[in-house]
Design an enzyme around this catalytic site. Structure first.
Site: not given
Ligand code: AQP
Length: 339
Positions: A118, A201, A204
């Site tokens: 990040k 991955k 969002k």
């Molecule tokens: N691609 C994914 N596959 C499976 N699980 C996922 N999670 C996120 N993306 C995937 C799971 O969703 C939960 C919440 O995640 P988060 O929003 O706290 O942060 P993150 O993992 O960083 O998710 P994003 O979508 O990638 O958000 P941004 O873009 O803001 O960093 C967690 O349990 C995560 O494992």
């Protein structure tokens, strides 16, 4: 010292840092619902304090927090069964987070791959909050003495750090106070990948909207994104081994398996030998069938933001009744005077 046995309690959270994705749904929320239905005590949080570790427009943050709550409820989380709340309304998270900032070590944080991803090349310009993110996450979990945390694969390292924080705290103060939490990383879709690049991955915050399915996408958009999803020219194999080096193909099969509550082997027994021209329409139908009712319900709930705020307020009150005594006891263990 006698070992304290902690009552099973589940905690997890998602950042309101954008719209919910299919990755969040399959990797996290769908598992949250399973655990709620298993009858164990469950707390699910919108981790708004985590979201601001990178810049969030205040109006967007408010909207995304309500939309995330709507997503939780539309996907099957029931505020009368699970405690649903946003993190900033329960100040014990931030207070225990500070204590854990003083327990966790710089070296532990420097090893976190999510920080490296990040912060990117410009780590000097990343917020201090982003660097300390895992200590606050440990506090989110341990302020409830949570024993189990359902998450996607990407959170495994942070969960290991949570265990390290609990172990060090217990050791430093000679107590058996914080439980050593178990991560629950289960199902066919613990790591949903980008539809444009099977090595990344689904996220969002990916700048490309075509890389993900948003939980608010309509049927036509879902169909278009799946039709355009990157694949390879070969037919699908009949066994999971045949997907090993085929990241994009594996991703679509995993999504199909998770959405249909089948194992990957069961899906391949059925679709092995089919070309993507045949498989993709099957996936579109399944995704629309499973996701459309959720997005419709989310839109309905979003028409009444005051009701969402009420649910979050009530959930926060319930969360505080568990968190505050644990925080007071922690202060006492650390040696803070509480008069
Ligand atoms: N691609 C994914 N596959 C499976 N699980 C996922 N999670 C996120 N993306 C995937 C799971 O969703 C939960 C919440 O995640 P988060 O929003 O706290 O942060 P993150 O993992 O960083 O998710 P994003 O979508 O990638 O958000 P941004 O873009 O803001 O960093 C967690 O349990 C995560 O494992």
């Amino acid at each position: 010292m006698t070992e304290v046995v902690h009552t099973p309690r589940v905690f997890s959270g998602i950042q309101p840092s954008g719209g919910l994705t299919l990755g969040n749904y399959l990797g996290a929320i769908k598992r949250f619902v399973d655990m709620q239905e298993s009858g164990v005590e469950t707390l699910y949080c919108m981790v708004d304090l985590h979201a601001i570790t990178v810049w969030q427009d205040p109006a967007d943050l408010r909207h995304n927090t309500r939309e995330l709550a709507a997503g939780y409820i539309a996907a099957g989380l029931d505020p009368t069964k699970s405690i649903l709340f946003n993190q900033s309304q329960v100040s014990a998270h931030a207070e225990l987070g500070w204590i854990f900032n003083c327990v966790a070590r710089m070296g532990w944080m420097k090893r976190m791959t999510q920080f490296k991803d990040k912060a990117g090349k410009n780590a000097e310009n990343a917020s201090l909050g982003l660097f300390g993110y895992p200590a606050l996450m440990a506090a989110d979990i341990l302020i409830y003495h949570s024993t189990h945390v359902p998450v996607g694969e990407d959170q495994k390292q942070h969960l290991e750090l949570t265990r390290d924080v609990a172990t060090k705290f217990n050791h430093d103060f000679g107590v058996d106070f914080f439980p050593i939490t178990e991560p629950v990383i289960e199902g066919a879709a613990t790591r949903v990948m980008s539809l444009r690049d099977g090595s990344k991955k689904m996220s969002k915050s990916d700048p490309s909207d075509a890389s993900r399915i948003n939980m608010t996408d309509d049927a036509e958009t879902i169909a278009k994104k799946i039709r355009k999803a990157k694949t390879d020219p070969d037919a699908l194999p009949s066994e999971a081994d045949g997907l090993k080096e085929r990241h994009e193909a594996r991703n679509l099969v995993n999504i199909f398996a998770a959405l249909s509550d089948q194992s990957v082997d069961a899906v391949l027994a059925d679709v092995g030998g089919k070309q993507f021209s045949e498989f993709k329409p099957m996936l579109v139908d399944l995704a629309v069938e499973k996701l459309s009712p959720i997005s419709t319900e989310m839109a309905r709930l979003m028409n009444d933001p005051a009701e969402i705020d009420r649910i979050l307020g009530e959930g926060s009150n319930r969360a505080r009744t568990i968190a505050n005594p644990i925080l007071q006891k922690t202060y006492d263990i650390v040696g803070m005077i509480r008069s």
